[in-house]
Design a protein around this motif. Sequence first.
Motif, PDB file in Angstrom:
ATOM      1  N   ILE A   1       0.833  -1.198   0.000  1.00 49.49           N
ATOM      2  CA  ILE A   1       0.000   0.000   0.000  1.00 49.49           C
ATOM      3  C   ILE A   1       0.870   1.251   0.000  1.00 49.49           C
ATOM      4  O   ILE A   1       0.614   2.206  -0.751  1.00 49.49           O
ATOM      5  N   MET A   2       1.912   1.238   0.833  1.00 55.12           N
ATOM      6  CA  MET A   2       2.818   2.387   0.884  1.00 55.12           C
ATOM      7  C   MET A   2       3.547   2.554  -0.441  1.00 55.12           C
ATOM      8  O   MET A   2       3.719   3.674  -0.928  1.00 55.12           O
ATOM      9  N   GLN A   3       3.957   1.450  -1.017  1.00 57.40           N
ATOM     10  CA  GLN A   3       4.669   1.492  -2.299  1.00 57.40           C
ATOM     11  C   GLN A   3       3.778   2.081  -3.387  1.00 57.40           C
ATOM     12  O   GLN A   3       4.243   2.836  -4.247  1.00 57.40           O
ATOM     13  N   ALA A   4       2.492   1.743  -3.340  1.00 55.56           N
ATOM     14  CA  ALA A   4       1.556   2.245  -4.341  1.00 55.56           C
ATOM     15  C   ALA A   4       1.160   3.700  -4.089  1.00 55.56           C
ATOM     16  O   ALA A   4       0.712   4.393  -5.005  1.00 55.56           O
ATOM     17  N   SER A   5       1.330   4.150  -2.851  1.00 53.04           N
ATOM     18  CA  SER A   5       0.886   5.499  -2.475  1.00 53.04           C
ATOM     19  C   SER A   5       1.905   6.575  -2.808  1.00 53.04           C
ATOM     20  O   SER A   5       1.575   7.763  -2.808  1.00 53.04           O
ATOM     21  N   THR A   6       3.147   6.182  -3.045  1.00 56.45           N
ATOM     22  CA  THR A   6       4.215   7.158  -3.231  1.00 56.45           C
ATOM     23  C   THR A   6       5.301   6.634  -4.153  1.00 56.45           C
ATOM     24  O   THR A   6       5.445   5.418  -4.338  1.00 56.45           O
ATOM     25  N   SER A   7       6.065   7.554  -4.722  1.00 61.35           N
ATOM     26  CA  SER A   7       7.212   7.165  -5.548  1.00 61.35           C
ATOM     27  C   SER A   7       8.521   7.347  -4.788  1.00 61.35           C
ATOM     28  O   SER A   7       9.607   7.210  -5.363  1.00 61.35           O
TER      29      SER A   7
END
Length: 240
Positions: free
Chosen positions: A184-190
């Motif tokens: 989820i964190m990976q998908a939320s930010t670059s």
Amino acid sequence: MILFPAIDIKDSRCVRLTQGNYNNEIVYSNNPVHMASQWETQGAEYLHLVDLNGAKTGQSKNIDIVKKIADTISIPVQIGGGIRSLATMENYLNAGMKKVILGTAAIEDKSFLAAAISKYPTQTIVSIDARNGLVATNGWTEISKVKARDLAKELEQLGLQTLIYTDILKDGMLSGPNFTELQIMQASTSMNIIASGGVTTMKDVTTLSKMKLHGAIIGKALYDGSLTLKQGLEAITNVS
């Protein structure tokens, strides 16, 4: 992916806490400087230090030990725990730290956070420590109402480049990371994301590496012998 052996310092000793509980500690060494040298000898490329006293009180009580570590080893070191002012950041950077990690300050003092990112964009890391998806502060002793993913998005907008995500319920439990929250964190930010909490096996390291995370912090598993640094480094090499 970078593997970061963790050295948590409390009362001048190398310890591990379980789920951030200050009353549930295991002392692994009375000499954190020697421990740092050991990890370097075993092939570590980077070290992760935490001043647990600082995390709880906001005062850098173990800075003399931190300086000795920087003077003794040649690999870079990142430090967190109670860093809540530019002056403290600068003290650590002047002491030889490569990067500094902000935790509680990222929630409670947005002006300081913005100033830190502006002045030290490549040297500032924010650690999001979460329980059930909500951000914890003050050495994990208080749970805020801020969602970890929302904070991550806000931090990226401020210009932050690197983020540590710690799942408190996984920390010290040797039960594997929270891969779902990390995704989820990976998908939320670059931003570059460093995983922390529960990394226990070569399979854990392999999975995190395949997720293309920037790094993974390993603590209790290394000290208990569940995973050796050599095994972890081999797992990354095999993925590469």
